[in-house]
Motif scaffolding. Structure first.
Motif, PDB file in Angstrom:
ATOM      1  N   SER A 177     -41.250 -38.841   5.060  1.00  0.00           N
ATOM      2  CA  SER A 177     -40.807 -39.307   6.492  1.00  0.00           C
ATOM      3  C   SER A 177     -40.316 -38.341   7.498  1.00  0.00           C
ATOM      4  N   LYS A 178     -39.366 -37.653   6.929  1.00  0.00           N
ATOM      5  CA  LYS A 178     -38.829 -36.640   7.650  1.00  0.00           C
ATOM      6  C   LYS A 178     -39.746 -35.393   8.048  1.00  0.00           C
ATOM      7  N   LEU A 179     -40.380 -34.889   7.066  1.00  0.00           N
ATOM      8  CA  LEU A 179     -41.399 -33.946   7.097  1.00  0.00           C
ATOM      9  C   LEU A 179     -42.623 -34.148   8.094  1.00  0.00           C
ATOM     10  N   LEU A 180     -43.032 -35.469   8.085  1.00  0.00           N
ATOM     11  CA  LEU A 180     -43.912 -35.903   9.043  1.00  0.00           C
ATOM     12  C   LEU A 180     -43.517 -35.734  10.446  1.00  0.00           C
ATOM     13  N   GLU A 181     -42.281 -36.533  10.672  1.00  0.00           N
ATOM     14  CA  GLU A 181     -41.696 -36.480  11.885  1.00  0.00           C
ATOM     15  C   GLU A 181     -41.512 -35.090  12.307  1.00  0.00           C
ATOM     16  N   TRP A 182     -41.211 -34.062  11.723  1.00  0.00           N
ATOM     17  CA  TRP A 182     -41.109 -32.576  12.178  1.00  0.00           C
ATOM     18  C   TRP A 182     -42.271 -32.309  12.621  1.00  0.00           C
ATOM     19  N   ILE A 183     -43.381 -32.389  11.696  1.00  0.00           N
ATOM     20  CA  ILE A 183     -44.887 -31.816  11.777  1.00  0.00           C
ATOM     21  C   ILE A 183     -45.334 -32.347  13.129  1.00  0.00           C
ATOM     22  N   GLU A 184     -45.375 -33.439  13.503  1.00  0.00           N
ATOM     23  CA  GLU A 184     -45.592 -34.051  14.762  1.00  0.00           C
ATOM     24  C   GLU A 184     -44.909 -33.526  16.086  1.00  0.00           C
ATOM     25  N   THR A 185     -43.957 -32.919  15.962  1.00  0.00           N
ATOM     26  CA  THR A 185     -43.126 -32.458  17.092  1.00  0.00           C
ATOM     27  C   THR A 185     -43.371 -31.164  17.253  1.00  0.00           C
ATOM     28  N   ILE A 186     -43.639 -30.177  16.257  1.00  0.00           N
ATOM     29  CA  ILE A 186     -43.781 -28.603  16.389  1.00  0.00           C
ATOM     30  C   ILE A 186     -45.055 -28.239  16.260  1.00  0.00           C
ATOM     31  N   GLY A 187     -45.190 -27.124  16.263  1.00  0.00           N
ATOM     32  CA  GLY A 187     -46.750 -26.487  16.262  1.00  0.00           C
ATOM     33  C   GLY A 187     -46.728 -24.858  15.685  1.00  0.00           C
ATOM     34  N   GLY A 188     -47.858 -24.296  15.538  1.00  0.00           N
ATOM     35  CA  GLY A 188     -47.793 -23.091  15.192  1.00  0.00           C
ATOM     36  C   GLY A 188     -47.417 -22.741  13.918  1.00  0.00           C
ATOM     37  N   GLU A 189     -46.960 -21.520  13.449  1.00  0.00           N
ATOM     38  CA  GLU A 189     -46.677 -21.156  12.315  1.00  0.00           C
ATOM     39  C   GLU A 189     -45.622 -22.187  11.678  1.00  0.00           C
ATOM     40  N   HIS A 190     -44.676 -22.529  12.467  1.00  0.00           N
ATOM     41  CA  HIS A 190     -43.661 -23.607  11.689  1.00  0.00           C
ATOM     42  C   HIS A 190     -44.352 -24.927  11.200  1.00  0.00           C
ATOM     43  N   ARG A 191     -45.480 -25.355  11.888  1.00  0.00           N
ATOM     44  CA  ARG A 191     -46.191 -26.344  11.288  1.00  0.00           C
ATOM     45  C   ARG A 191     -46.662 -26.096  10.217  1.00  0.00           C
ATOM     46  N   GLU A 192     -47.454 -25.038  10.399  1.00  0.00           N
ATOM     47  CA  GLU A 192     -48.362 -24.581   8.986  1.00  0.00           C
ATOM     48  C   GLU A 192     -47.307 -24.403   7.819  1.00  0.00           C
ATOM     49  N   LYS A 193     -45.854 -23.933   7.734  1.00  0.00           N
ATOM     50  CA  LYS A 193     -45.097 -23.884   6.758  1.00  0.00           C
ATOM     51  C   LYS A 193     -44.939 -25.165   6.333  1.00  0.00           C
ATOM     52  N   LEU A 194     -44.553 -26.235   7.186  1.00  0.00           N
ATOM     53  CA  LEU A 194     -44.101 -27.522   6.531  1.00  0.00           C
ATOM     54  C   LEU A 194     -45.307 -28.406   5.856  1.00  0.00           C
ATOM     55  N   THR A 195     -46.615 -28.096   6.568  1.00  0.00           N
ATOM     56  CA  THR A 195     -47.780 -28.555   5.893  1.00  0.00           C
ATOM     57  C   THR A 195     -47.892 -27.979   4.525  1.00  0.00           C
ATOM     58  N   ALA A 196     -47.532 -26.653   4.487  1.00  0.00           N
ATOM     59  CA  ALA A 196     -47.804 -26.129   3.022  1.00  0.00           C
ATOM     60  C   ALA A 196     -46.635 -26.511   2.033  1.00  0.00           C
ATOM     61  N   LEU A 197     -45.504 -26.960   2.756  1.00  0.00           N
ATOM     62  CA  LEU A 197     -44.509 -27.595   1.796  1.00  0.00           C
ATOM     63  C   LEU A 197     -44.902 -28.954   1.329  1.00  0.00           C
ATOM     64  N   CYS A 198     -45.617 -29.679   2.178  1.00  0.00           N
ATOM     65  CA  CYS A 198     -46.054 -31.049   1.822  1.00  0.00           C
ATOM     66  C   CYS A 198     -47.067 -31.010   0.543  1.00  0.00           C
ATOM     67  N   ARG A 199     -47.866 -29.946   0.741  1.00  0.00           N
ATOM     68  CA  ARG A 199     -48.763 -29.564  -0.460  1.00  0.00           C
ATOM     69  C   ARG A 199     -48.087 -29.311  -1.638  1.00  0.00           C
ATOM     70  N   ASP A 200     -47.031 -28.496  -1.759  1.00  0.00           N
ATOM     71  CA  ASP A 200     -46.336 -28.073  -2.956  1.00  0.00           C
ATOM     72  C   ASP A 200     -45.332 -29.248  -3.441  1.00  0.00           C
ATOM     73  N   LEU A 201     -45.124 -30.178  -2.538  1.00  0.00           N
ATOM     74  CA  LEU A 201     -44.444 -31.272  -3.118  1.00  0.00           C
ATOM     75  C   LEU A 201     -45.339 -32.345  -3.720  1.00  0.00           C
ATOM     76  N   GLY A 202     -46.566 -32.146  -3.531  1.00  0.00           N
ATOM     77  CA  GLY A 202     -47.506 -33.192  -4.146  1.00  0.00           C
ATOM     78  C   GLY A 202     -47.778 -34.280  -3.240  1.00  0.00           C
ATOM     79  N   LEU A 203     -47.327 -34.207  -1.981  1.00  0.00           N
ATOM     80  CA  LEU A 203     -47.559 -35.249  -1.014  1.00  0.00           C
ATOM     81  C   LEU A 203     -48.915 -35.438  -0.608  1.00  0.00           C
ATOM     82  N   VAL A 204     -49.761 -34.468  -0.451  1.00  0.00           N
ATOM     83  CA  VAL A 204     -51.039 -34.576  -0.117  1.00  0.00           C
ATOM     84  C   VAL A 204     -51.888 -35.231  -1.231  1.00  0.00           C
TER      85      VAL A 204
END
Length: 399
Positions: free
Chosen positions: A82-109
């Protein structure tokens, strides 16, 4: 025998009472469950606050973000998600890509991917939304398959479509998405264009290509909406051709985009648009003349004040006020000479708005005062009376 109706009524009342009590009990249980889930979410967020602080401090570094240490329970994983999705929706660029990669590493995808197969529509739609936020390109095909099914015919198609646009990693996937949506929802032009705009890809090349699909009004309309406001000269000649389309909406949207390139249009072509049978195109043309300050069409704008459509009269008056002293003088003369009440109102409104702007702009005061006095003179000659407000205004402007 006479007691039978009373027994039946009593039975009905008992059944209704049981149903009401059962409904309140179910509502109470749902509310209690929701409260418990919310409380557990709050506790897990507090538990991992140090991890969120680490993410905030490390997101700007060149290194990948690490998952939290130890094994996470499902509620803990949901809280972090929930916290990661909230951040992803508010930022862009490389920072968002790093958060989406973290979601994949956590098994969320993968977790949300499994929920796509749930028999419950609500769970599937929640998974669709989460996958879209996480920009999971590996799930694009599955989302497109959902659109091909029953859900593609319902309002849920727009939730799926936006998620698929965010996940798409190629123009071919965007093309498939666009074709599916326009086939099932051919009237949702603006909504479809908005969905494609949420993609990380630039859909402009796709839109330019689709302009040649002259047999499909829905596709053409979406493409024209998507191209509006974009500087795509490559589509210039195609747009000029589409102004002659048999589809009214296509003609109007093509003309509006074409008028963004007035410097490339021959003078006679702009004149044709000013006289076009569709009033929306006439209004767009006279508006563009004012925005580009094309004094050549001053007489055409004066003629536009007599148009039967209010918007054409409105933009003709506005554009005349933007053509400097010559346009302002023509506007004053037209305001006094107009025979139709609607034309006079449009002209006078533009006159007073321009004078108000002059009052706020000291660089225009000296230039506009003589024309204001001329306006009073024309009014006096035309109507045979003195307008006190017009005599007072020059003093206010020059003070």
């Amino acid at each position: 025998m006479w007691t039978e109706p009373l027994d039946q009524a009593a039975s009905v009342l008992i059944v209704l009472g049981i149903a009401i009590v059962g409904g309140f009990a179910a509502l109470f249980l749902l509310r209690a469950r929701h409260g418990a889930i919310a409380e557990r979410m709050k506790l897990n967020l507090e538990k991992h606050q140090d991890y969120f602080n680490y993410l905030s401090a490390s997101i700007g570094s060149s290194e990948a973000l690490l998952p939290p240490p130890g094994k996470l329970s499902l509620p803990e994983l949901r809280a972090i998600q929930s916290k990661l999705l909230e951040w992803i929706e508010t930022i862009g660029g490389e920072h968002r890509e790093k958060l989406t990669a973290l979601c994949r590493d956590l098994g969320l995808v993968e977790l949300e991917r499994q929920r796509l197969r749930s028999p419950w529509p609500g769970i599937r739609m929640e998974a669709v939304y989460h996958l879209g936020v996480m920009r999971a390109p590996e799930c694009t095909d599955e989302l497109l398959k959902l659109l091909e099914g029953r859900e593609g015919m319902e309002s849920t198609a727009f939730v799926i479509g936006r998620a698929a646009a965010k996940c798409a990693s190629s123009l071919e996937e965007l093309r498939t998405l666009l074709l599916l949506l326009t086939e099932r929802h051919p009237q949702a032009h603006q909504l479809i264009a908005d969905m494609l705009a949420s993609s990380a890809l630039d859909p402009a090349p796709l839109y330019t290509e689709l302009l040649n699909r002259e047999d499909d009004e829905a596709l053409l309309t979406v493409a024209l909406i998507g191209l509006s406001g974009r500087n795509k000269r490559a589509a210039f000649h195609t747009l000029d051709r589409l102004v002659l389309s048999e589809h009214r909406e296509v003609r109007i949207k093509a003309a509006k985009i074409l008028l963004q390139y007035t410097r490339l249009l021959p003078l006679e072509r702009i004149g044709e648009l000013i006289r076009h049978p569709d009033w929306e195109i006439r209004a767009a043309a006279v508006k563009a003349v004012g925005e580009q300050q094309l004094e050549f069409y001053l007489d055409a704008l004066v003629g536009g004040l007599e148009d039967e459509q209010w918007w054409v009269r409105f933009y003709s008056a506005k554009s005349l006020s933007r053509l400097g002293p010559a346009g302002f003088e023509a506007l004053c003369a037209a305001a006094a000479a107009a025979e139709q009440e609607e034309s006079r109102e449009a002209a006078w409104e533009a006159v007073h708005e321009e004078l108000d702007r002059a009052a706020a702009d000291s660089s225009k005061e000296v230039q506009l005062i003589p024309y204001y006095n001329r306006l009073a003179y024309i009014y006096r000659r035309k109507l045979g009376e003195t307008r006190r407000g017009l005599q007072a205004e020059p003093a206010r402007i020059s003070s």
